[in-house]
Every structure is written in structure tokens, then in C-alpha cells.
Design an enzyme around this catalytic site. Structure first.
Site: not given
Ligand code: GCU
Length: 420
Positions: A260, A264, A351, A401
Site C-alpha cells: 500500500s 509506493k 480503490w 487489501h
């Protein structure tokens, strides 16, 4: 009166128009041109690995540095570390545990973070996954010897965070995300750090690693300077500096891993520090692996509004204005080339736009071809739980997720084959 004002505000506010519901409808994805990773900004076609490495890669890296994640404003004055705890027979004898305190110094100010490292017992020179955790090293395992972080922690009552501090209750609270047994048994090591020790995840850049670099009286980065993600990535490189010194670790085989927001950070670490042998992005979504121009699920405007501190100030120019971006996230992925890259999604994690993550891996692939490597060759998404594993790999698994044992099984299998 209050509700009248509210209605009025919704009708006239341009923000209200931009903050419509997130789009989850594939038929509403706008048409857009995917920027050609092999076309330089001046229109030159990039035909070989040399032109990529010497011309295209530096300009794309500079773009992401100046306009997205932000530049690191200078060098550290000093770096040191201390192994503060060690046991060669941890986890019922299968692992060698070390806890290392790393100290960074700049402008006479210091920051300390702790690395928790497990390597297979009795083995030197092993490949290692290095990744951040969300709430403290003590959450990744129920091992009672792991020190509980003292740094500011994100609110999470269920996990046992009280007044932004981790308590004993948090121990092992996120163990399901870290298949440490599977990793160790496969001959790999795991190094993890609590990201909040590097920069607390709140909209305040006066603290954490940023604090060390400010001149007197400053407490905000310049528009092109780093946000939190770039600070987290920078410290991953510093953790690498330690790993290079550790005889249990093969520093030519350290893979940056992250889930998540921390995915990044792992991608940006892999882009900025080519010592990382590979990168795994687990559900990294917007600002990570997912293409921004699809505007599916989380968008640039949404992420910048919710987390203004993650990217730099310049990136705000692209709020509700993805069209203006001369790059897209497949070019962040391409900065990892020719090193192995794994992009993973979860079916119920809309999402993060699984399709945008998949296509991004596909559109990064031409850069891998310049180096004779295979990537994601087709535009057809694989079925769930059916990984495609080349130098660039992708899977979408069932579920939400998260990071699961299924994810780790795939990463381990792939790393054994591709992280040379
Ligand atoms: C939020 C955020 C995402 C991020 C995620 C996470 O959902 O919008 O961009 O990836 O948090 O880090 O769990």
C-alpha cells in the site's frame, strides 16, 4: 441556516464537483494516451538500453523527483549503527535475529530507527526482503524479544495503540502479513522497520527525517522537495547501507518490499537506489503502481487531499488534472528496469485499481525488452490466483487489501527464479 449554507456550498464549490464519488465503472474510464516510455521528452525515440540508461531514465527520474515525490535536500552528515540485540537461535531455532539501531545525523540533529532482521539460522550471505511495517517491528511477529517501538503511532484501538503509542497488546498484531516462517524456510531473510520512526505519518513535515535537513527557522520543504514517501524511501536506502555490512546478508540480493503506501515507498526506493536487486509492490495503488490517467478508484486529487504530506507540493498541480501529467505510473515502474519487479493486486481492492496496476506493469514492459527481459506481455489480465511470473511479474489474488501468505508464496517463488 447551517444546512442551507451547506447546500449552497455544495452547489457552488468547484471542490464539490471534483469530489464526486470515486469511479469504479470501467466504461467511465476516460480515453487517454499512455505516455510512451521509449519516447524522450524532446521527441527522440529510445532504441536501446544505452539510450534508456543515459538519456531517458535520468529525465524520467528527474520528473518524478521534481513533480511527484520530491528531492532529498542534501546529504547526511553522518550515518552510524549499533546492533543492540542478537540471538542466533530465535523463532524456535530457525532464525538468527538482530535488532539494529541506525542513527542519521544532519545539522547536529539526529534521528534513530530500528531494523529487525531475521535470517535463516547458521546461514551467511542470504537474499533479503526489506520492507516497512505500519505499527512497529513488534507487530510482525509474536517473538517476545522484539522491542516495542516508542515512536508516534497511528490511531488503532483494536491493535492496541493507546494515545499514539504502541502497547504490549500490539505484539504479533500484524503477523498475518509477514510469513516469516515461509520466508526463512525458503532461505531468505526479512528486514523490517517501523515507518513512523522515520517520518510519522501525519500532515506535518516539521518532524521526522525532514527536521534534520531544515535550516534555522524553516519547517516546510520547498515545492520540489520531499514529502513523507520520499523520506521513507531514503531511509530504506540507509537500511541498505547497514545490510551491506552484515555477513548474514547478500547485499546483491536485497529486494524492496511494501504494501500500500509502503509499496509506493518501496517503488520509489527501487527507482532512486539501483542497489536494490528488485522491488515488490503489494497493492500500492494510486501514486504507486496504478496508472493515474485511468482515474479509477483513488485519484491524484483524492490522495493529495487526504494525504497532503505524502508527495511534494508540485504534485498538487495534477489534482483533477491528470491529463497534464507528461508521464504515468508505468514510468515509475520502468525505473526499476532491468531489475525484477513484482506488482500484485487484490480482487476486492478496487480503490487501488487492480486493472490500472496490471496495465502499468504491461506498459513498463517495453523498457525491459531493451534489456532482453520478459515482462507482462499481454494486455489481457490474468484470472485471479493465476500469477504471471517473468522479470516483471503480476498477480491478482482473491480477497481484500492486505498481504497474505498467498502473496508471500508467489514472491518467494519468483525471487528464487529472478533475483539473480
Ligand atoms: C489509503 C490511501 C491509499 C494507501 C492506503 C494504505 O487507502 O488512500 O493510497 O495505499 O491508505 O496505505 O493502506
Amino acid at each position: 441556516m447551517k444546512s442551507l449554507f451547506y447546500i449552497f456550498f455544495i452547489i457552488i464549490s468547484p471542490m464539490a464537483f471534483s469530489q464526486v464519488e470515486p469511479n469504479y465503472d470501467e466504461s467511465k474510464v476516460p480515453e487517454f494516451l499512455v505516455p510512451d516510455p521509449l519516447m524522450a521528452f524532446d521527441g527522440t525515440k529510445i532504441k536501446d538500453a544505452k539510450a534508456w540508461t543515459e538519456k531517458r531514465r535520468p529525465e524520467v527520474l528527474a520528473f518524478f523527483e521534481n513533480e511527484v515525490f520530491g528531492k532529498v535536500p542534501g546529504e547526511l552528515d553522518a550515518f552510524s549503527f549499533e546492533i543492540i540485540e542478537e540471538d542466533a537461535n530465535a523463532l524456535d531455532g530457525i532464525a538468527h535475529r538482530k535488532q539494529i539501531a541506525v542513527t542519521l545525523t544532519k545539522n547536529k540533529k539526529t534521528l534513530q530507527f530500528n531494523i529487525l532482521l531475521y535470517t535463516p539460522s547458521g546461514k551467511d550471505n542470504v537474499p533479503v526482503f526489506l520492507g516497512y511495517n505500519f505499527h512497529g517491528n513488534q507487530t510482525v511477529t509474536s517473538d517476545p524479544k522484539v522491542k516495542i517501538t516508542k515512536a508516534w503511532n497511528m490511531k488503532n484501538d483494536n491493535l492496541g495503540i493507546v494515545n499514539h503509542q504502541a502497547t504490549e497488546k500490539t505484539r504479533g498484531g500484524r503477523a498475518h502479513r509477514w510469513d516469516i516462517n515461509g520466508i526463512i524456510k525458503a532461505g531468505f531473510g526479512l528486514a523490517t522497520i517501523y515507518y513512523g520512526e522515520v517520518d510519522p505519518d501525519k500532515n506535518d513535515l516539521s518532524d521526522g527525517l525532514h527536521r534534520l535537513f531544515y535550516k534555522e527557522g524553516h519547517q516546510n520543504p520547498e515545492a520540489n522537495e520531499w514529502g513523507s514517501i520520499a523520506a521513507w524511501s531514503f531511509a530504506l536506502s540507509k537500511a541498505f547501507d547497514y545490510l551491506e555490512t552484515d555477513p548474514n546478508v547478500d547485499a546483491t540480493k536485497v529486494v524492496a518490499f511494501g504494501h500500500s503506501r509502503l509499496g509506493k515507498a518501496a517503488l520509489w526506493a527501487g527507482a532512486t537506489d539501483t542497489r536494490f536487486a528488485g522491488v515488490i509492490s503489494n497493492d500500492s495503488g494510486c501514486g504507486g503502481a496504478a496508472l493515474s490517467k485511468r482515474k479509477f478508484g483513488e485519484t491524484v486529487g483524492r490522495i493529495n487531499n487526504s494525504f497532503p504530506h505524502w508527495f511534494n507540493t508540485n504534485f498538487k498541480k495534477y489534482n483533477e488534472n491528470e491529463e497534464a501529467l507528461p508521464v504515468d505510473q508505468h514510468q515509475l515502474l520502468a525505473l526499476v528496469a532491468p531489475r525484477p519487479l513484482y506488482v500484485a493486486s487484490a480482487e476486492e481492492d478496487e480503490w487501488a485499481d487492480p486493472k490500472g496496476e496490471f496495465l502499468s506493469a504491461h506498459y513498463a514492459t517495453p523498457v525491459y525488452h531493451l534489456f532482453g527481459k520478459q515482462g507482462i506481455e499481454s494486455t489481457e489480465m490474468p484470472k485471479v490466483n493465476t500469477p504471471i511470473q517473468n522479470t516483471v511479474a503480476y498477480h491478482i489474488r482473491t480477497g481484500v487489501h492486505d498481504v497474505t501468505d498467498y502473496d508471500w508464496e508467489q514472491y518467494i517463488k519468483w525471487a528464487k527464479e529472478f533475483v539473480e
